[in-house]
Design an enzyme around this catalytic site. Structure first.
Site, PDB file in Angstrom:
ATOM      1  N   GLN A 192       0.895  -1.126  -0.146  1.00 24.60           N
ATOM      2  CA  GLN A 192      -0.062  -0.136   0.051  1.00 24.60           C
ATOM      3  C   GLN A 192       0.771   1.111   0.090  1.00 24.60           C
ATOM      4  O   GLN A 192       0.531   2.313  -0.028  1.00 24.60           O
ATOM      5  CB  GLN A 192      -0.671  -0.048   1.196  1.00 24.60           C
ATOM      6  CG  GLN A 192      -1.948  -1.173   1.024  1.00 24.60           C
ATOM      7  CD  GLN A 192      -2.433  -1.199   2.728  1.00 24.60           C
ATOM      8  OE1 GLN A 192      -3.456  -0.742   3.072  1.00 24.60           O
ATOM      9  NE2 GLN A 192      -1.823  -1.970   3.508  1.00 24.60           N
ATOM     10  N   ASN A 193       2.292   1.179   0.062  1.00 22.69           N
ATOM     11  CA  ASN A 193       2.972   2.348   0.324  1.00 22.69           C
ATOM     12  C   ASN A 193       3.419   2.842  -1.084  1.00 22.69           C
ATOM     13  O   ASN A 193       3.665   1.903  -2.275  1.00 22.69           O
ATOM     14  CB  ASN A 193       4.331   1.904   0.883  1.00 22.69           C
ATOM     15  CG  ASN A 193       4.140   1.062   2.488  1.00 22.69           C
ATOM     16  OD1 ASN A 193       2.931   1.556   2.843  1.00 22.69           O
ATOM     17  ND2 ASN A 193       4.951   0.582   3.057  1.00 22.69           N
ATOM     18  N   ILE A 194       3.542   3.971  -1.064  1.00 23.68           N
ATOM     19  CA  ILE A 194       3.982   4.689  -2.396  1.00 23.68           C
ATOM     20  C   ILE A 194       5.580   4.911  -2.499  1.00 23.68           C
ATOM     21  O   ILE A 194       6.090   5.432  -3.521  1.00 23.68           O
ATOM     22  CB  ILE A 194       3.209   6.053  -2.410  1.00 23.68           C
ATOM     23  CG1 ILE A 194       3.551   7.068  -1.355  1.00 23.68           C
ATOM     24  CG2 ILE A 194       1.615   5.913  -2.420  1.00 23.68           C
ATOM     25  CD1 ILE A 194       3.079   8.497  -1.671  1.00 23.68           C
ATOM     26  N   HIS A 230      -1.577   1.421  -4.207  1.00 26.05           N
ATOM     27  CA  HIS A 230      -1.929   2.882  -3.908  1.00 26.05           C
ATOM     28  C   HIS A 230      -0.967   3.711  -4.952  1.00 26.05           C
ATOM     29  O   HIS A 230      -0.977   4.892  -4.360  1.00 26.05           O
ATOM     30  CB  HIS A 230      -1.865   3.017  -2.449  1.00 26.05           C
ATOM     31  CG  HIS A 230      -3.016   2.507  -1.587  1.00 26.05           C
ATOM     32  ND1 HIS A 230      -3.067   2.433  -0.511  1.00 26.05           N
ATOM     33  CD2 HIS A 230      -4.102   1.730  -2.101  1.00 26.05           C
ATOM     34  CE1 HIS A 230      -4.116   1.729   0.341  1.00 26.05           C
ATOM     35  NE2 HIS A 230      -4.884   1.331  -1.014  1.00 26.05           N
ATOM     36  N   CYS A 235       3.362  18.480 -20.136  1.00 31.21           N
ATOM     37  CA  CYS A 235       3.266  17.261 -20.350  1.00 31.21           C
ATOM     38  C   CYS A 235       4.019  16.834 -21.442  1.00 31.21           C
ATOM     39  O   CYS A 235       3.835  17.367 -22.681  1.00 31.21           O
ATOM     40  CB  CYS A 235       1.699  16.909 -20.328  1.00 31.21           C
ATOM     41  SG  CYS A 235       1.620  14.959 -20.533  1.00 31.21           S
ATOM     42  N   LEU A 281       3.300  -3.777  14.706  1.00 31.91           N
ATOM     43  CA  LEU A 281       3.545  -3.559  16.094  1.00 31.91           C
ATOM     44  C   LEU A 281       2.612  -3.718  17.180  1.00 31.91           C
ATOM     45  O   LEU A 281       2.944  -3.889  18.401  1.00 31.91           O
ATOM     46  CB  LEU A 281       3.557  -1.841  16.111  1.00 31.91           C
ATOM     47  CG  LEU A 281       4.527  -1.269  17.158  1.00 31.91           C
ATOM     48  CD1 LEU A 281       5.776  -1.543  17.228  1.00 31.91           C
ATOM     49  CD2 LEU A 281       4.316   0.175  16.942  1.00 31.91           C
ATOM     50  N   GLU A 282       1.351  -3.863  16.607  1.00 32.35           N
ATOM     51  CA  GLU A 282       0.150  -4.148  17.593  1.00 32.35           C
ATOM     52  C   GLU A 282      -1.108  -4.709  16.877  1.00 32.35           C
ATOM     53  O   GLU A 282      -0.969  -4.839  15.710  1.00 32.35           O
ATOM     54  CB  GLU A 282      -0.251  -2.800  18.264  1.00 32.35           C
ATOM     55  CG  GLU A 282      -0.749  -1.819  17.159  1.00 32.35           C
ATOM     56  CD  GLU A 282      -1.003  -0.393  17.336  1.00 32.35           C
ATOM     57  OE1 GLU A 282      -0.972   0.031  18.413  1.00 32.35           O
ATOM     58  OE2 GLU A 282      -0.979   0.391  16.290  1.00 32.35           O
TER      59      GLU A 282
HETATM   60  P1  OAD Z   1      -1.745   3.040   9.049  1.00 30.14           P
HETATM   61  O1  OAD Z   1      -0.838   4.162   9.429  1.00 30.14           O
HETATM   62  O2  OAD Z   1      -2.730   3.061   9.119  1.00 30.14           O
HETATM   63  O3  OAD Z   1      -1.034   1.874   9.831  1.00 30.14           O
HETATM   64  C1  OAD Z   1       0.263   1.458  10.160  1.00 30.14           C
HETATM   65  C2  OAD Z   1       0.532   0.171  11.233  1.00 30.14           C
HETATM   66  O4  OAD Z   1       1.780  -0.091  11.087  1.00 30.14           O
HETATM   67  C3  OAD Z   1      -0.298   0.462  12.553  1.00 30.14           C
HETATM   68  O5  OAD Z   1      -0.834  -0.777  12.821  1.00 30.14           O
HETATM   69  C4  OAD Z   1       1.019   0.545  13.345  1.00 30.14           C
HETATM   70  O6  OAD Z   1       0.797  -0.189  14.544  1.00 30.14           O
HETATM   71  C5  OAD Z   1       1.906  -0.457  12.826  1.00 30.14           C
HETATM   72  N1  OAD Z   1       3.439  -0.079  12.714  1.00 30.14           N
HETATM   73  C6  OAD Z   1       3.993   1.224  13.163  1.00 30.14           C
HETATM   74  N2  OAD Z   1       5.353   0.937  13.335  1.00 30.14           N
HETATM   75  C7  OAD Z   1       5.543  -0.422  13.015  1.00 30.14           C
HETATM   76  C8  OAD Z   1       6.899  -0.912  12.998  1.00 30.14           C
HETATM   77  N3  OAD Z   1       8.014  -0.259  13.164  1.00 30.14           N
HETATM   78  N4  OAD Z   1       6.728  -2.237  12.644  1.00 30.14           N
HETATM   79  C9  OAD Z   1       5.653  -2.865  12.446  1.00 30.14           C
HETATM   80  N5  OAD Z   1       4.317  -2.415  12.311  1.00 30.14           N
HETATM   81  C10 OAD Z   1       4.527  -0.879  12.854  1.00 30.14           C
HETATM   82  O7  OAD Z   1      -0.919   2.646   7.512  1.00 30.14           O
HETATM   83  P2  OAD Z   1      -1.525   1.610   6.395  1.00 30.14           P
HETATM   84  O8  OAD Z   1      -2.402   0.599   7.169  1.00 30.14           O
HETATM   85  O9  OAD Z   1      -0.447   1.360   5.669  1.00 30.14           O
HETATM   86  O10 OAD Z   1      -3.643   4.907   1.472  1.00 30.14           O
HETATM   87  O11 OAD Z   1      -2.572   2.651   6.006  1.00 30.14           O
HETATM   88  C11 OAD Z   1      -3.248   2.067   4.725  1.00 30.14           C
HETATM   89  C12 OAD Z   1      -3.765   3.190   3.891  1.00 30.14           C
HETATM   90  O12 OAD Z   1      -4.363   4.166   4.554  1.00 30.14           O
HETATM   91  C13 OAD Z   1      -2.374   3.656   3.048  1.00 30.14           C
HETATM   92  O13 OAD Z   1      -2.007   3.171   2.157  1.00 30.14           O
HETATM   93  C14 OAD Z   1      -3.074   5.376   2.738  1.00 30.14           C
HETATM   94  C15 OAD Z   1      -3.872   5.636   3.753  1.00 30.14           C
HETATM   95  O14 OAD Z   1      -5.071   6.425   3.770  1.00 30.14           O
HETATM   96  C16 OAD Z   1      -3.923   5.824   0.592  1.00 30.14           C
HETATM   97  O15 OAD Z   1      -3.263   6.822   0.397  1.00 30.14           O
HETATM   98  C17 OAD Z   1      -4.907   5.383  -0.545  1.00 30.14           C
END
Ligand code: OAD
Length: 250
Positions: free
Chosen positions: A103-105, A121, A148, A215-216
């Site tokens: 999901q990371n850019i 994403h 462009c 992490l959780e």
């Molecule tokens: P979130 O910020 O919602 O969640 C990140 C998760 O990573 C949380 O559950 C944290 O506990 C966990 N975390 C933090 N540090 C960590 C570490 N060192 N090791 C392991 N886990 C860790 O991010 P995403 O779930 O990726 O979409 O968010 C999903 C989407 O929401 C993104 O791609 C973006 C956003 O809106 C778009 O932009 C379309």
């Protein structure tokens, strides 16, 4: 673990946290000091393209190779962490099908050595023409006035990012891979955003083993067969080594 033939890994912002990229759902409710609706929606881009381009230009700069960075960006340089490298090792040493869906850019999986990646994403190192939908590499700032390459128009280039309200990319390929996998691993994602948060249920329906590494507990933690909680950069390399030891050699 039983012998595995096909792995799908899903990653989210948590895997890049230890590289210095802020996750989305941090305590302040802001993303890099901005409200999401001001920088990550098609409406925001219509309203204030300058602000949106500036926001993504700032996300892009620290990911570029050192040679193209100015001094300020060099100080903020972002590099892959042991979790990204562990996934590259898993892909290289696992004797079966492997797909990494992120999901990371950012491009930290690529920098870490991963090969078979789908950015559902979008990618901050790519831009897209609003008229033709052509996608180009983007290793510089995008300015609103830039013309462009394909249509010659100004204000037609946008970051190749899936904004809120837009359809994620590669959904058919991802659904096919999950329906054929026998191991699904979700790493560093909170389970807030669909369709990605629903992939574990698709994997369960396919009869795959499912593991959450975070992490959780995520919002969808109860759907997984197993969980490992801790920082991805610490727990993932150990999990990968244990998994590879449990599998037939390549
Ligand atoms: P979130 O910020 O919602 O969640 C990140 C998760 O990573 C949380 O559950 C944290 O506990 C966990 N975390 C933090 N540090 C960590 C570490 N060192 N090791 C392991 N886990 C860790 O991010 P995403 O779930 O990726 O979409 O968010 C999903 C989407 O929401 C993104 O791609 C973006 C956003 O809106 C778009 O932009 C379309």
């Amino acid at each position: 673990m039983n012998s595995v033939k096909s792995i799908v890994v899903l990653t989210g912002a948590g895997i890049s946290a230890e590289s210095g990229i802020k996750t989305f759902r941090a305590d302040d409710g802001l993303w890099e000091n901005h409200r999401v609706e001001d920088v990550a929606t098609p409406e925001a881009f219509e309203r204030d393209p300058w602000l949106v381009q500036k926001f993504y230009n700032e996300r892009r700069r620290p990911l570029l190779s050192s040679s193209s960075l100015d001094q300020k960006s060099l100080e903020q340089e972002i590099r892959p962490n042991p979790a990204h490298k562990a996934l590259a090792k898993l892909e290289a040493e696992f004797d079966g099908d492997f797909l990494l869906v992120t999901q990371n850019i950012d491009n930290l999986h690529e920098q870490g050595g991963s090969q078979n990646i789908l950015h559902m994403h979008g990618e901050v190192l790519k831009m897209r023409c609003k008229s033709t939908e052509n996608v180009f590499d983007c290793f510089n700032d995008i300015q609103v006035a830039d013309l462009c390459d394909c249509c010659g128009e100004a204000n037609n280039l946008r970051p190749h990012i899936v904004w809120f309200g837009e359809m994620p990319l590669y959904m058919d390929e991802i659904a096919l891979a999950i329906s054929n996998c026998d191991l699904f691993v979700s790493i560093g994602t909170s389970g807030n955003v669909y369709p990605a948060a629903g992939f574990v249920q698709m994997a369960n329906q396919a009869g795959a083993q499912t593991i959450e590494i975070n992490l959780e507990e995520s919002l969808v933690a109860s759907n997984f067969d197993q969980a490992v909680y801790g920082k991805a950069g610490e727990v993932l390399p150990i999990w990968v080594d244990d998994f590879l030891l449990s599998q037939p050699k390549k």
